[in-house]
Design a protein around this motif. Structure first.
Motif, short mmCIF file in Angstrom:
data_model
loop_
_atom_site.label_atom_id
_atom_site.label_comp_id
_atom_site.label_asym_id
_atom_site.label_seq_id
_atom_site.Cartn_x
_atom_site.Cartn_y
_atom_site.Cartn_z
N ALA A 1 66.57 -30.73 -27.19
CA ALA A 1 66.09 -32.22 -27.07
C ALA A 1 64.85 -32.36 -26.11
N LEU A 2 65.19 -31.81 -24.83
CA LEU A 2 64.12 -31.87 -23.86
C LEU A 2 63.04 -31.10 -24.23
N LEU A 3 63.04 -29.92 -24.70
CA LEU A 3 61.84 -29.05 -25.18
C LEU A 3 61.05 -30.15 -26.12
N LEU A 4 61.46 -30.71 -27.12
CA LEU A 4 60.85 -31.26 -28.28
C LEU A 4 60.29 -32.79 -27.61
N SER A 5 60.92 -33.44 -26.67
CA SER A 5 60.40 -34.46 -26.31
C SER A 5 59.57 -34.51 -25.03
N TYR A 6 59.64 -33.02 -24.39
CA TYR A 6 58.70 -33.04 -23.11
C TYR A 6 57.40 -33.63 -23.20
N TRP B 1 86.52 -28.00 -25.01
CA TRP B 1 85.34 -28.00 -24.32
C TRP B 1 84.67 -26.63 -23.85
N ASN B 2 85.40 -25.60 -23.85
CA ASN B 2 85.11 -24.21 -23.41
C ASN B 2 83.84 -23.77 -24.53
N ILE B 3 84.08 -24.03 -25.65
CA ILE B 3 83.10 -23.82 -26.74
C ILE B 3 81.94 -24.90 -26.99
N LEU B 4 82.57 -26.37 -26.99
CA LEU B 4 81.80 -27.29 -27.47
C LEU B 4 80.60 -27.55 -26.17
N ILE B 5 80.88 -27.66 -25.17
CA ILE B 5 79.64 -27.65 -24.08
C ILE B 5 78.77 -26.76 -24.01
N PRO B 6 79.41 -25.38 -23.92
CA PRO B 6 78.12 -24.19 -23.68
C PRO B 6 77.37 -23.74 -24.97
N CYS B 7 78.13 -24.15 -26.36
CA CYS B 7 77.60 -23.88 -27.40
C CYS B 7 76.80 -24.81 -28.33
N VAL B 8 77.37 -26.19 -28.13
CA VAL B 8 76.84 -27.22 -29.03
C VAL B 8 76.13 -28.18 -28.13
N LEU B 9 76.65 -28.54 -27.09
CA LEU B 9 75.86 -29.87 -26.14
C LEU B 9 74.84 -29.03 -25.25
N MET B 10 74.92 -27.85 -24.63
CA MET B 10 73.98 -27.41 -24.01
C MET B 10 72.89 -27.08 -24.83
N PRO B 11 72.76 -26.39 -25.81
CA PRO B 11 71.61 -25.98 -26.61
C PRO B 11 70.93 -27.40 -27.10
N GLY B 12 71.67 -28.38 -27.34
CA GLY B 12 71.53 -29.46 -28.28
C GLY B 12 70.31 -30.27 -27.04
N ILE B 13 71.07 -30.28 -25.83
CA ILE B 13 70.16 -31.00 -24.81
C ILE B 13 68.89 -30.15 -24.43
#
Lengths: 556, 260
Positions: free
Chosen positions: A343-348, A328-340
């Motif tokens: 996604a927010l940026l493109l769908s704004y 989780w220490n890598i998955l959340i900050p480096c994969v999920l956080m940038p992914g979200i």
């Protein structure tokens, strides 16, 4: 002379027989573009991209994308006799033994930083002025994707020299890939052709960096520009500017001259920076050796936010959860956080249109204050991003300001949740305050600072009406009513379909517009003007009765 | 006197014991090179002067007999090298208790520093101040020094020797103002948060190679122009967002300005 003219005329005629050159030029050369400095931010990105393509070609002539081990025998003494990869060897060769090589390398790298920074600033402009609204949503998505692709392209370029710094970057990316649940390890072996670091990654990255991604970027740039032409350029509100016209100058000769000149200035500034300021001193980092690392190992700024999140995130890990190890220490900050975030940026644009229910076309830009919630959301996003970028440089910050890295980490962990909402609230209040001021300017004019004492002792301040140009800017604001929640059942007692989503939408819409200050109607403004006239007339009467001189401010 | 009587003499035991001690001591000193021979470098006057200075300036924290206290570590056996490093770089005496003693202008002059070193060296064997011979880098290999520097030093002191942050506000200082002797002493004694690189883990020849490389870092001009502190991509990022983008935005505003 006439033979030359005839020759050119014939050539154009022949070309015209085969492709509609002159009609294309005739249609487009006179196309009108509005004038504003903030419309040139995207140009900086475009020109940096051209510089990148030109200098990149020069670098490919000598660069060797190979992990084959060689011993350095070039002219940089402190590395002579050291074994290194052919990639690093060739990067050193470019830097020290190719004429102009170091200059071109530094131009290439500075231009890359310019490219990313200009795209981001350009995006800010588009976002805060609402230029992404219908019909330009798709162009926003293209632009946002280009930033994401540019980020990957930049990372690839940063990794190719195979120096100590880039090797550390690749190591971290390998870790990020491994953290992807279930398939991570397989993916890593697939990309690296086996265990990290292996011999395949640099050649593969090279193809990605010089062929695949520039191709995608070039196509995206083309599409981006075609869409700008097709949609016509947006403009700021002002006298004579409406949603249905474009006020400005023609492409030829005004903008061809301006844009052409600006290209040379961007190129010139980049070359000056490359000539006088070092960027990425690969010789000082030394070749990549997996057991070495240097203090201050950082990515280029545009990846800093991922590094910052990684540095701040608690060391959470589940072993044997569903039969796998979960980092989780890598998955959340480096994969999920940038992914979200992406996604927010493109769908704004689509999210905002859904919330506001605004389906009209917009060619007139919003002033940031008039879209208070959007502006506040943008400021919030920038704050979130900024805190992570700073934490990405936490060791340098700690060193420069004598702070503790551990305290900085906690500051980030808490601040990244606390500061963005505070900034949101503050920005929104600030925008609403500016809206009120605009309303006040329209209704009462500007405080002139001239205080008048009337004969009976009353003090009044004289307000001067604002100019018509200023009025036009403020009056361009269009109020949108928040969406109302539909009744639970219609008049026949039949339940409204999708009631829950509609209620949510109404709630969001109310939150979005709820406190917006209404632009005064023309009737209200007129009434206010009458009131002003009446007041002035009354004052003149009073002064006249008292036999006092009438100040010129009142009679104008 | 017969041989038997000599062996039975009262003093014989003492003499043999002393001889044994001397031989062992000298032999040991020879094996461990310069370390314990250092006391001989100093005169008794120096030791006495050092003791006096110590009791005035250092004993508050390190104790009257340098045995250490809750405020500072024992200095018995740290050697002259540690004293010379700490005092000649101005780190000791400390101005106030802190995470780490910063480099500052030295409080004592060279003679006083030598006296303090003599006193501390007299308390117990420890690394001596390196000689000029120890610091002679003529035969050292520059590129090998670079590899050793990147393997052993760069993770804290940064690739260009400009220093870096450690945990909890501690830091590895910049090496740009450090002299070869101070750096050699630092490697020998491991001051503050630095590990000890003794002659077994890092033989003197390798230490000299590192010194040669650091000298290159301190003196060589930057081939690419202004180095921006040699701190890596962070300062480059700051530069592009301030000077770089600032310049281009100024031009954009100029070009975009309405002609009236």
């Amino acid at each position: 002379m006439s033979t030359v003219v005839d020759g050119v005329g014939k050539a154009i005629g022949r070309a015209d027989d085969r492709a509609p050159i002159s009609s294309l030029l005739k249609d487009n050369l006179r196309k009108v573009f509005p004038d504003h400095w903030s419309f040139m931010l995207g140009e900086i990105a475009l020109y940096s991209f051209i510089i990148l393509l030109l200098t990149g070609v020069y670098l490919t002539i000598w660069y060797q994308p190979s992990m084959q081990e060689v011993v350095y025998h070039g002219s940089y003494q402190p590395l002579v006799g050291i074994p290194m990869s052919e990639a690093y060897n060739s990067a050193l060769h470019i830097s020290f033994d190719v004429r102009g090589g170091l200059l071109i390398r530094q131009i290439h790298h500075w231009a890359a930083l310019f490219f990313m920074a200009a795209m981001v600033v350009h995006m800010f402009r588009i976002f805060f002025t609402g230029a992404f609204r219908k019909p330009r949503e798709f162009n926003w998505v293209i632009g946002g994707s280009m930033i994401l692709i540019g980020l990957l392209e930049g990372f690839a370029g940063y990794s190719l020299p195979d120096d100590l710094l880039s090797g550390v970057g690749v190591r971290i990316v390998a870790g990020i890939i491994e953290s992807i649940p279930v398939v991570g390890t397989y993916l890593l072996f697939f990309l690296f052709g086996g265990q990290y670091p292996g011999h395949d990654f640099i050649p593969r990255l090279y193809t990605f960096h010089v062929l695949l991604v520039p191709g995608i970027l070039l196509a995206s740039v083309g599409l981006h520009l075609v869409l700008i032409f097709y949609h016509k350029h947006t403009q700021y509100p002002g006298p004579g500017r409406t949603n249905d016209n474009v006020v400005g100058f023609p492409l030829f000769p005004v903008y061809t001259a301006k844009a052409g000149g600006f290209f040379f200035i961007v190129f010139g500034v980049t070359v000056l920076m490359a000539a006088f300021v070092t960027i990425n001193p690969i010789w000082a980092y030394g070749p990549y050796v997996p057991d070495q690392v240097t203090a201050g190992s950082q990515p280029d700024w545009y990846i800093g936010f991922v590094d910052g999140a990684l540095r701040a995130f608690p060391n959470w890990e589940s072993e044997n959860f569903l039969g796998h190890t979960w980092s989780w220490n890598i998955l959340i900050p480096c994969v999920l956080m940038p992914g979200i975030l992406v996604a927010l940026l493109l769908s704004y644009p689509f999210l905002e249109a859904w919330i506001t229910g605004d389906t009209r076309e917009h060619h007139l830009l919003d002033r940031p204050r008039n879209a208070a919630t959007r502006t506040a959301l943008g400021a919030m996003a920038i704050t979130f991003y900024g805190i992570l970028v700073i934490n990405g440089a936490n060791d340098i910050v700690a060193q420069a300001f004598n702070l503790s890295i551990n305290q900085l980490t906690w500051f980030t962990r808490i601040g990244v949740f606390v500061f963005p909402p505070l900034v949101f609230i503050a920005t929104r209040r600030f925008c609403l305050g500016l809206q009120r001021r605009d309303r006040d300017l329209l209704m009462h004019g500007r405080e002139s600072g001239q205080i008048l004492r009337l004969p009976h002792g009353e003090f009044i301040e004289i307000h001067t009406p604002i100019s018509d140009d200023e009025k036009a800017v403020i009056l361009a604001k269009r109020d949108i009513a928040p969406i109302e929640a539909p009744p639970a059942t219609d008049e026949n007692g039949i339940a409204t379909p999708g009631l829950r989503a509609k209620k949510w939408r109404a709630k969001l819409s109310n939150a979005y517009f709820g406190e917006n200050v209404k632009r005064p109607t023309l009737a209200e403004i007129e009434a206010a003007e009458h009131h002003h006239h009446d007041e002035v007339a009354h004052e003149i009467d009073v002064l006249h009765e008292a036999g006092a001189p009438i100040p010129s401010e009142l009679t104008d | 006197m017969t041989s038997t009587s000599v062996r039975r003499n009262k003093a014989t035991g003492l003499v043999v014991l002393l001889a044994g001690l001397v031989i062992t001591g000298v032999g040991y000193a020879a094996v461990t090179s310069t370390a314990e021979a250092s006391v001989a470098m100093y005169s008794q006057t120096q030791i006495d002067q050092g003791k006096q200075l110590f009791q005035q300036g250092c004993a508050t924290c390190h104790g009257l007999a340098a045995q250490g206290s809750s405020e500072g570590p024992s200095l018995i056996g740290v050697g002259a090298a540690a004293v010379n490093f700490q005092v000649a770089t101005g780190r000791m005496p400390m101005a106030q208790p802190a995470n780490q003693a910063p480099r500052k202008v030295p409080v004592y002059n060279d003679d006083q520093i030598a006296a303090l070193a003599a006193y501390v060296a007299s308390l117990g064997p420890g690394p001596a101040v390196p000689s000029d011979e120890d610091l002679n880098t003529t035969d050292a290999n520059l590129a090998e020094g670079g590899v050793l520097f990147r393997t052993n030093c760069a993770q804290c002191h940064n690739f260009a020797g400009h220093g870096g942050a450690l945990s909890n506000g501690k830091y590895a200082p910049s090496l740009m103002n450090a002299t070869p002797r101070q750096m050699y002493e630092a490697m020998l004694t491991g001051p503050q948060n630095m590990p000890v690189f003794n002659d077994k883990t890092l033989p003197p020849a390798e230490k000299r190679a590192i010194l040669k490389y650091i000298n290159e870092l301190q003196t060589a001009p930057s081939p690419g122009g202004l180095a921006l502190g040699s701190l890596g991509p962070v300062t480059e990022g700051i530069f592009i967002w301030t000077a770089g983008l600032g310049a281009l935005l100024a031009v954009a505003v100029w070009i975009g300005a309405k002609v009236r």
